[in-house]
Design an enzyme around this catalytic site. Structure first.
Site, PDB file in Angstrom:
ATOM      1  N   PRO A 247       0.846  -1.208   0.000  1.00  0.00           N
ATOM      2  CA  PRO A 247       0.000   0.000   0.000  1.00  0.00           C
ATOM      3  C   PRO A 247       0.876   1.251   0.000  1.00  0.00           C
ATOM      4  CG  PRO A 247      -0.002  -1.054   2.162  1.00  0.00           C
ATOM      5  CD  PRO A 247       0.719  -1.979   1.246  1.00  0.00           C
ATOM      6  N   ASP A 424       6.027   2.376   1.808  1.00  0.00           N
ATOM      7  CA  ASP A 424       5.199   1.182   1.973  1.00  0.00           C
ATOM      8  C   ASP A 424       4.511   1.302   3.327  1.00  0.00           C
ATOM      9  OD1 ASP A 424       4.147  -1.337   2.410  1.00  0.00           O
ATOM     10  OD2 ASP A 424       5.919  -2.419   1.696  1.00  0.00           O
ATOM     11  N   HIS A 425       3.211   1.511   3.287  1.00  0.00           N
ATOM     12  CA  HIS A 425       2.464   1.792   4.522  1.00  0.00           C
ATOM     13  C   HIS A 425       2.383   0.581   5.445  1.00  0.00           C
ATOM     14  CE1 HIS A 425       0.220   4.186   7.154  1.00  0.00           C
ATOM     15  NE2 HIS A 425      -0.984   4.138   6.604  1.00  0.00           N
ATOM     16  N   ARG A 426       2.769  -0.590   4.952  1.00  0.00           N
ATOM     17  CA  ARG A 426       2.804  -1.759   5.825  1.00  0.00           C
ATOM     18  C   ARG A 426       3.887  -1.607   6.888  1.00  0.00           C
ATOM     19  NH1 ARG A 426       3.602  -6.500   1.536  1.00  0.00           N
ATOM     20  NH2 ARG A 426       5.142  -4.944   0.851  1.00  0.00           N
TER      21      ARG A 426
END
Length: 452
Positions: A247, A424-426
């Site tokens: 994401p 990377d929003h993870r």
């Protein structure tokens, strides 16, 4: 001793390789250090050298074929060595059947035509049926080489236009069975069309006009058709996986480059090697990565987060095969000048398509600068397995509200640049990303901090 040459694994994400070119054919001698073949990786083509002397006894795949890594693609040995057992094992790995007669391993059965992969391709491209050819081979053990095919074509050449030849090949038409209507019996496109029962074929999305042009079924004229394969497809697949697996979250800042441009000008007057704005930006990013190691990390196999003390900063460069990211290894302790000197030869090799695998793999973070092309703002996709990338846009004079020490404000024209961080929003939260991109902005607006 016979050596089995394998399809090499040249990168972290490389699961298969495409053989681009054989530099040696069956029966030819090769010396240690000579190029034997070229393989396509996810970023460039790499020439592979022989590790010993010998004769190329067997080539298992042809140019253009793709094969999973670590499977056999060739055998090199002495001319006298019996390779029956090795050949049998390699064929088994490839899931192919051995010839019925064991003697065929060292000497082909008299009923079977011995022909090199390159010669077979030349024959196919010219619609020559191998079984019907009366050619005396001049290659190893009487095998037919590419030059034998070319000499045969030169002496028995069928006169045909390039367009007619291409159409005959795509439709499986034998040119030997067509009477040409052109000058001196030259086969024209119309002759090939006449031999095809077009009424019995489904309508294609692409049709041809009578004037040799190409059109779609709804009337759009086509300039050219290119296969979606090779480096372009590999890049597309990787970026698609990145975009739809990780994401992406974006953070943009405007940077006032007034002080940086003045500082760079002063610095370059006192040193022989000239630094660029990109060099200062790279230093600012490296400095921020040391301060925020969470951005200098990778997500490995979706199971573990690895944070690195070493900063291998990648800088995207346009190459003949597409965008490639050479990276400067162990850049965490480099000065602006050292970064500039380290990057210059990498950029040159990238533009010439000569980067070694080690020079564009192993990166921990990427900078993509399109400012030199006048791009004012763009969004970059993360280069996996990294967790962030910084997009750098062009510097442009803009009106800026400047607050003075006494609290008064004026509108002044300043050289402004957009930078956009993709994460990377993870792994990276919004607050951390905001702090990271703001730290880069502060360093660029106070460039003296990059020189100490």
């Amino acid at each position: 001793m016979a050596e089995v040459i394998l399809m090499p694994k040249l990168g972290f994400n490389m699961n298969e390789g495409k053989l681009v070119k054989w530099y040696k054919q069956e029966g030819e001698t090769i010396e240690k250090g000579e190029k034997i073949f070229s393989v396509e990786t996810d970023k460039t083509n790499i020439d592979i050298e022989a590790t010993g002397d010998g004769i190329v006894r067997k080539l298992f795949i042809e140019e253009g074929e793709t094969l999973p890594v670590t499977l056999p693609i060739a055998i090199v040995s002495t001319a006298e060595e019996n390779i029956n057992e090795i050949l049998s094992g390699a064929m088994a790995q490839l899931g192919r059947e051995m010839p019925e007669a064991s003697s065929a391993l060292e000497k082909e059965d008299s009923r079977r035509i011995k022909i090199t992969p390159r010669a077979r391709r030349a024959a196919a491209e010219n619609n020559l049926g191998i079984e019907g050819l009366n050619i005396t081979g001049t290659g190893f053990d009487g095998g037919i080489c590419e030059k034998d095919i070319l000499e045969y074509l030169a002496s028995n050449k069928v006169k045909v236009t390039p367009t007619a030849r291409a159409m005959a090949k795509s439709k499986g038409v034998n040119l030997d069975e067509i009477q040409g209507s052109g000058i001196n019996g030259r086969i024209m496109k119309a002759d090939v069309e006449a031999s095809i029962n077009l009424e019995n074929e489904p309508r294609e999305a692409v049709v041809r006009s009578a004037s040799e042009g190409k059109f779609t079924s709804d009337g759009k004229e086509i300039l050219e058709e290119l296969p979606y394969e090779g480096v372009r497809k590999i890049i597309g697949d990787r970026l698609s996986q990145s975009k739809f697996t990780a994401p992406h979250l974006y953070f943009t800042q405007k940077v006032n480059l007034e002080k940086l441009l003045e500082t760079r000008k002063e610095v370059n007057t006192v040193q022989e090697h000239k630094t660029s704005v990109t060099d200062f930006i790279t230093k600012a990013v490296v400095k921020a990565l040391v301060k925020f190691p969470e951005l200098n990390s990778s997500l490995i196999d979706g199971k573990s987060i690895v944070r690195y003390k070493t900063v291998n900063i990648g800088i995207a460069v346009a190459s003949p095969t597409g965008l490639i990211v050479p990276n400067i290894k162990s850049s965490e302790n480099m000065s602006v000048l050292a970064l500039s000197k380290a990057s210059a030869p990498l950029f040159k090799k990238a533009r010439e398509g000569k980067l070694a695998v080690s020079e564009y793999t192993g990166g921990t973070f990427t900078v993509s600068n399109l400012g030199m092309f006048g791009i004012e703002n763009f969004t970059a996709i993360i280069n996996p397995p990294e967790v962030g990338i910084l997009a750098v846009s062009a510097t442009k004079d803009e009106a800026l509200v400047v607050t003075h020490a006494d609290g008064s404000k004026t509108v002044e024209i300043k050289p402004m640049m957009n930078i956009q961080l993709t994460v990377d929003h993870r792994l990276i939260d919004g607050l951390l990303a905001a702090q990271f991109v703001t730290d880069i902005k502060n360093s660029l607006e106070n460039p003296i901090s990059l020189l100490v």
